[in-house]
Scaffold this active site. Structure first.
Site, short mmCIF file in Angstrom:
data_model
loop_
_atom_site.label_atom_id
_atom_site.label_comp_id
_atom_site.label_asym_id
_atom_site.label_seq_id
_atom_site.Cartn_x
_atom_site.Cartn_y
_atom_site.Cartn_z
N SER A 31 19.38 25.09 14.67
CA SER A 31 18.69 26.26 15.19
C SER A 31 19.35 27.49 14.60
CB SER A 31 18.78 26.29 16.72
OG SER A 31 18.37 27.54 17.24
N TYR A 68 22.58 25.08 25.00
CA TYR A 68 21.82 24.95 23.75
C TYR A 68 22.63 25.51 22.59
CZ TYR A 68 17.69 24.87 20.73
OH TYR A 68 16.80 24.61 19.71
N SER A 87 25.53 23.21 21.70
CA SER A 87 25.09 22.02 20.97
C SER A 87 24.74 22.34 19.53
CB SER A 87 23.90 21.37 21.68
OG SER A 87 22.75 22.19 21.64
N LYS A 88 24.07 23.46 19.30
CA LYS A 88 23.62 23.79 17.94
C LYS A 88 24.78 24.28 17.08
CE LYS A 88 19.37 22.60 18.74
NZ LYS A 88 18.75 21.43 18.07
#
Length: 322
Positions: free
Chosen positions: A147, A160, A163-164
């Protein structure tokens, strides 16, 4: 495992996780039109059958393997099923992701862990399961979907972003370790804001309805980049030209970035009106809402995004006046 087939084509064998909606579903269509043989994975067997039928209509051979990529044993079964069906794996697209909104403290620990388990450990499980096949074939391309949040940050999306960011480091290490394997490629695709149902699917602990940050890009653009990387691999590709320009601001002007991102999120990402806490599809899929797009690119949402952006810019200017 289930199988649907059109006419036989000796195309590349492509495994796609998160194939039930959004980028994964658009990517499945793109590869199907190009004659690939597909192995589609997602948590929802019902939606996988729909996507398989759509791809078979383009003449593709397709098998479906319901898979929760946060479970390593299920990912191993997925790769084994692909090789049993088609004899090899040429391309693997690690795409599945889940999302949440809420401050770090408001986000339940189990939601945070599951997002890490799906978004970070899932691609790690995928790489661990597919690389032995690539090694034995002496070739293969792993395309991991990160992302723009692999390189920038914002409040309310801590699991998020975590994780990215992790995926960025992981793919760089893999690439370094595989330098001598000239025909094994590791690609990282970094989409910006994409028009998919991930925002409707997101867990939400903000107390407000949410809206993606503009501009919103078609998932078919990401699918084209993935298809292009399968033929001409690139280490890192950002999809979304305008949001790409934010990356150097985050790196070179961190104080300015920090001052700006909070009002942006508060004025655009969080909308008016109360909403109850929800875990979204973090733990359980919602087959009825699985589509390629989330319909965020309608004229109404574009007008809303433009108005919100103007308000945000004005607020930033006022904050920075002496």
């Amino acid at each position: 495992m289930s199988r649907q087939g059109g006419r036989r084509r000796p195309g590349a064998v492509v495994v796609i996780t998160g194939a039930s909606s959004g980028i994964g579903r658009a990517t499945a269509h793109a590869f199907a039109k190009g004659g690939a043989r597909l192995v589609l994975a997602a948590r929802s067997p019902e939606t996988l059958q729909e996507v398989a039928a759509e791809c078979a209509a383009h003449g593709a051979q397709v098998i479906t393997v319901p898979t929760d990529i946060s479970e390593e044993s299920q990912v191993e079964t997925l790769m084994r099923s692909a090789v049993e069906a088609f004899g090899r794996i040429d391309v693997c697209v690690a795409n599945a992701s889940v999302y949440s909104y809420g401050t770090f403290e408001a986000t339940p620990p189990d939601v945070f862990r599951q997002i890490i388990g799906t978004n970070l450990l899932g691609p790690i499980h995928t790489a661990r399961a597919v690389l032995p096949y690539f090694r034995s074939q002496r070739r293969g391309t792993l395309i991991i979907i990160g992302s723009v949040y692999s390189k920038i940050t914002s409040p309310y999306v801590s699991p998020y972003v975590t994780s990215k960011f992790g995926l960025l480091g992981f793919t760089e290490v893999l690439r370094q370790e595989l330098r001598k394997a000239k025909n094994i490629h590791i690609c990282l695709v970094l989409p910006a804001t994409i028009d998919t149902p991930i925002y409707q699917h997101a867990a939400n602990y903000t107390g407000k309805p949410v809206h993606p940050l503009p501009p919103v890009v078609s998932p078919h653009r990401v699918a084209k980049v993935i298809l292009r990387n399968s033929k001409r691999p690139r280490p890192v590709t950002v999809v979304g030209q305008i949001q790409r320009t934010i990356i150097p601001i985050h790196s070179l002007l961190p104080r300015l970035y920090d001052q700006c991102i909070n009002p942006v999120m508060n004025l655009i990402a969080l909308q008016k009106g109360p909403t109850a806490p929800s875990s979204g599809t973090v733990f359980t899929p919602d087959p009825s809402s699985n589509q390629i797009t989330g319909n965020w690119r309608t004229s109404r949402t574009r007008r809303l995004a433009t108005a919100s952006a103007i308000l945000t810019i004005w607020s930033i200017i006022r904050r920075r006046r002496p």
